[in-house]
Each structure stands twice: as structure tokens, then as C-alpha cells.
Design a protein around this motif. Structure first.
Motif, PDB file in Angstrom:
ATOM      1  N   PHE A   1       0.812  -1.223   0.000  1.00  0.00           N
ATOM      2  CA  PHE A   1       0.000   0.000   0.000  1.00  0.00           C
ATOM      3  C   PHE A   1       0.848   1.278   0.000  1.00  0.00           C
ATOM      4  O   PHE A   1       0.332   2.363   0.298  1.00  0.00           O
TER       5      PHE A   1
ATOM      6  N   GLN B   1      -0.397   4.973  -1.041  1.00  0.00           N
ATOM      7  CA  GLN B   1      -1.842   4.967  -1.291  1.00  0.00           C
ATOM      8  C   GLN B   1      -2.657   5.636  -0.186  1.00  0.00           C
ATOM      9  O   GLN B   1      -3.867   5.798  -0.326  1.00  0.00           O
TER      10      GLN B   1
ATOM     11  N   ASP C   1     -12.594   4.471   2.269  1.00  0.00           N
ATOM     12  CA  ASP C   1     -11.518   4.352   1.282  1.00  0.00           C
ATOM     13  C   ASP C   1     -10.552   3.226   1.656  1.00  0.00           C
ATOM     14  O   ASP C   1     -10.122   2.444   0.791  1.00  0.00           O
TER      15      ASP C   1
ATOM     16  N   GLU D   1     -12.223  -0.075   0.886  1.00  0.00           N
ATOM     17  CA  GLU D   1     -12.285  -0.321  -0.559  1.00  0.00           C
ATOM     18  C   GLU D   1     -10.914  -0.713  -1.116  1.00  0.00           C
ATOM     19  O   GLU D   1     -10.827  -1.541  -2.039  1.00  0.00           O
ATOM     20  N   LYS D   2      -9.859  -0.163  -0.563  1.00  0.00           N
ATOM     21  CA  LYS D   2      -8.507  -0.511  -1.010  1.00  0.00           C
ATOM     22  C   LYS D   2      -8.060  -1.883  -0.500  1.00  0.00           C
ATOM     23  O   LYS D   2      -7.075  -2.441  -0.987  1.00  0.00           O
TER      24      LYS D   2
END
Length: 369
Positions: free
Chosen positions: A295, A298, A344, A347-348
Motif C-alpha cells: 500500500f 496509497q 476508502d 475499498e482498497k
């Protein structure tokens, strides 16, 4: 009933070695598993992991004795002791002292045990203490050294140690026994057996005015490291602290007799559990490194701060999971922004979500890596 040190055969402990054999084999097997797990970590990350494991142990061995230390301060002092940076301001003598002792134990585990080693550890631990008469030496007071509980009018004596006048002779014999039972000594003993006897033997002598529990656990870890030919880094104090009452009860059950099979099996079980806890922590650290790799770049600044805080909670994480209120408190943002940030992250795939409305909780999605 007389204490074990009052028995005519003291300190010739006896035990059923056959009972311990499968536990000794399991210890060696899990030691290999720990070494194998660490091979998946790069050199820089190994250094960070080492500091995390040592600092956790330093904090927990102090917590067992009722002394609460700041983990960040301990880690800062450890890094300084290991030559990895300056010590942050505000580190207390207790935090610096336990750090110094743990680093000395880590670096010099292979050296013989001597009075000088023990005195140095004692000075490190109690450098800021003004209540102990003898720091860096064995106790000298004439009063009985007792482990007691309860109010003054109804005290329970759990143990009484040998008088101070015997400390020089008792510790000379203890150090000789410890060094003779090392892997390269005259009478080598298996790892768990030796560590278990060493810990019980030392705390039954109780040679210092204060600090005996912490030094006794350090001796057990020194013993294990010598048998492994490398620092064990096991979560011994972490494991003992979680079952503190059982630990003290086991010590009390075995301070009156020299037959200690029950103690050795109990302590061996604690060490094996400590090994498993350490392996879990290594796996957690590997998962953490992979998580950040996946990640990288991000997350926004708020999300970064919260994710870092969640990892700092360790394997157990936030009790019951991270709530929206936790997110608000850590990130210092608005509720609407917190809701968007959390959505968010889900969702990631960085977080998983359970529950609904005010019962909604979030957890690190370590399976994503």
C-alpha cells in the motif's frame, strides 16, 4: 515447614529428566522455526525487529514488578545503546537502566556469569533508586528477606530467603553451577532444564535488596541463549506477565522442596509459549512489512497516522477493533472526513469492516498481503 535452602541437600535439586525430554525437543524445533522466520526479513528490518522484541521484553519484565515504563523511551534508549542514534530527551533512569541491562545481556550472553556481571546489571536497574541501601552488591541487612502479601496485621509470608550473611557463599556456588552447566561446561544440562533450575535457584537465594525478579529472568534468558549459541529474543517476560498469578503460585509451590519436576515442566511450558508468542510477533512484523510495501503511497496523512497506530497495538490490536471514534481521536479530523477515509481504506483492502452503525469496527487486513 522448612524452606528449600534449609534442606540438608540444598542446592541439589532433583527432577525426572524423562518428563522433560519431549519439551526439550519441542524447544529445539521451535528455535529452528524462529530462525527460519527471521530469514524472511532484511538486515535493516531485522535490526528494527530486534529493538521491538527487546523493548517489549524490557517493558514487560519491569511491569511484572509494578514499574510502568514508556515503550518509546525504552526503544530510544535501546537504539542509543546499540549505536543507532541519540537518546531522546526525558528518558528516565529506570528506562535507561533496563535498556542497558537488556543490551548487555544481548551482547554478552556467551560470557560466564560472575558477581561483576550481576553487580553491573543491578547498578543499571537501580541507578535512580534512593530507597535501596546496597546498589551493585549483595544485600547486607540483618532483617529477614521475605516475600509477603496482605496488610500488616495479617501478613502472609510466601517465602523467606537465606540470611544476608550467606550471600557471598551462596552466590559463589550459584555462579559456579551456572557456568559448569553451560554447553561447554563440566556438567552441561539441556536448555529448558538449565534455565528453569537457574531461575528458581537464583530467586530462592534472593541475593539483592531489590531487582531479583528482573535479574532472575535475565539469567534464564542468558541460559537459553548460551544453549542456542545466539540471543533467544523470546517473549519470556511478556508471557509471564500475562499469567503473573500462575507464575508466582508455581514459584511458591516449589520453594520448600528440592524435588522440582513440577516447576521445571511449568517453566518449560512458559518458555515454549514464549517462543510461540515470539514467532507470532515475527510473522506479524513480516506481514506489516508486506502490508506497507503493497500500500506504499496509497494513504493520505491521516490514514498513515491511524494505520501506524493500529500496527503499534501489536498482534492483539485495538480491543474490539478500531471504531470511528478511535479514528477521530487519532487523526483529529471531522466525522465526515473520518467516514470517507475509513470507507476508502476498506475499498482498497487495507482494512476489513464488521458490524453496523455505532457497532462498526475496523481491523487491519493482513490477509491482503
Amino acid at each position: 515447614m522448612a524452606w528449600n535452602w534449609e534442606q540438608p541437600n540444598w542446592p541439589d535439586f532433583v527432577y525426572e529428566s524423562k518428563v522433560l525430554e519431549p519439551l526439550e525437543q519441542q524447544f529445539l524445533l521451535q528455535s529452528g522455526e524462529f530462525i527460519g522466520a527471521c530469514k524472511h526479513i532484511g538486515p535493516d528490518d531485522q535490526q528494527t525487529l530486534k529493538i521491538e522484541l527487546i523493548s517489549d521484553e524490557a517493558v514487560k519484565t519491569s511491569e511484572i514488578e509494578g514499574e510502568i515504563l514508556n515503550r518509546d523511551s525504552v526503544q530510544s534508549s535501546l537504539r542509543h545503546q546499540l549505536g543507532l542514534g541519540a537518546e531522546r530527551p526525558g528518558v528516565s533512569p529506570a528506562e535507561r537502566g533496563i535498556s542497558e541491562m537488556m543490551v548487555d545481556l544481548y551482547r554478552h550472553f556467551a560470557t560466564p556469569l560472575t558477581d561483576a556481571t550481576l553487580f553491573a546489571w543491578h547498578r543499571m536497574l537501580l541507578s535512580g533508586d534512593r530507597t535501596v541501601n546496597v546498589i551493585g552488591g549483595y544485600r547486607k541487612h540483618a532483617d529477614a528477606m521475605q516475600v509477603v502479601s496482605g496488610p500488616d496485621y495479617k501478613r502472609t509470608v510466601h517465602f523467606e530467603a537465606p540470611p544476608s550473611s550467606r550471600m557471598g557463599g551462596e552466590m559463589k556456588r550459584f555462579n559456579a553451577w551456572f557456568n559448569d552447566t553451560a554447553p561447554n561446561g563440566k556438567k552441561p544440562l539441556p536448555a529448558l532444564t538449565r534455565a528453569g533450575i537457574a531461575h528458581l535457584y537464583f530467586v530462592c537465594i534472593h541475593p539483592f535488596e531489590d531487582g531479583n525478579g528482573r535479574i532472575g529472568r535475565a539469567i534464564a534468558e542468558k541460559s537459553l541463549a548460551q544453549n542456542l549459541s545466539q540471543p533467544s529474543l523470546i517473549a519470556l517476560a511478556y508471557t509471564i506477565e500475562r499469567k503473573r498469578k500462575d507464575y508466582y503460585a508455581a514459584l511458591e509451590r516449589n520453594n520448600k522442596e528440592l524435588e522440582i519436576t513440577a516447576w521445571l515442566t511449568t517453566f518449560a511450558g512458559t518458555i515454549l509459549e514464549a517462543q510461540r508468542n515470539t514467532i507470532k510477533r515475527v510473522d506479524f512484523y513480516v506481514a506489516k512489512a508486506k502490508f506497507y510495501e503493497k500500500f506504499r503511497g496509497q494513504f493520505n496523512e491521516r490514514q498513515d497516522k491511524v494505520i501506524a497506530r493500529m500496527f503499534r497495538e501489536g498482534i492483539e490490536g485495538f480491543k474490539g477493533g478500531l471504531s470511528a471514534d478511535n479514528y477521530l481521536s487519532i487523526s483529529q479530523t471531522s466525522r465526515a472526513t473520518a467516514t470517507r477515509d475509513l470507507q476508502d481504506l476498506v475499498e482498497k483492502g487495507a482494512l476489513t469492516r464488521t458490524g453496523e452503525l455505532r457497532h462498526t469496527r475496523y481491523f487491519l487486513n493482513r490477509s491482503a498481503v
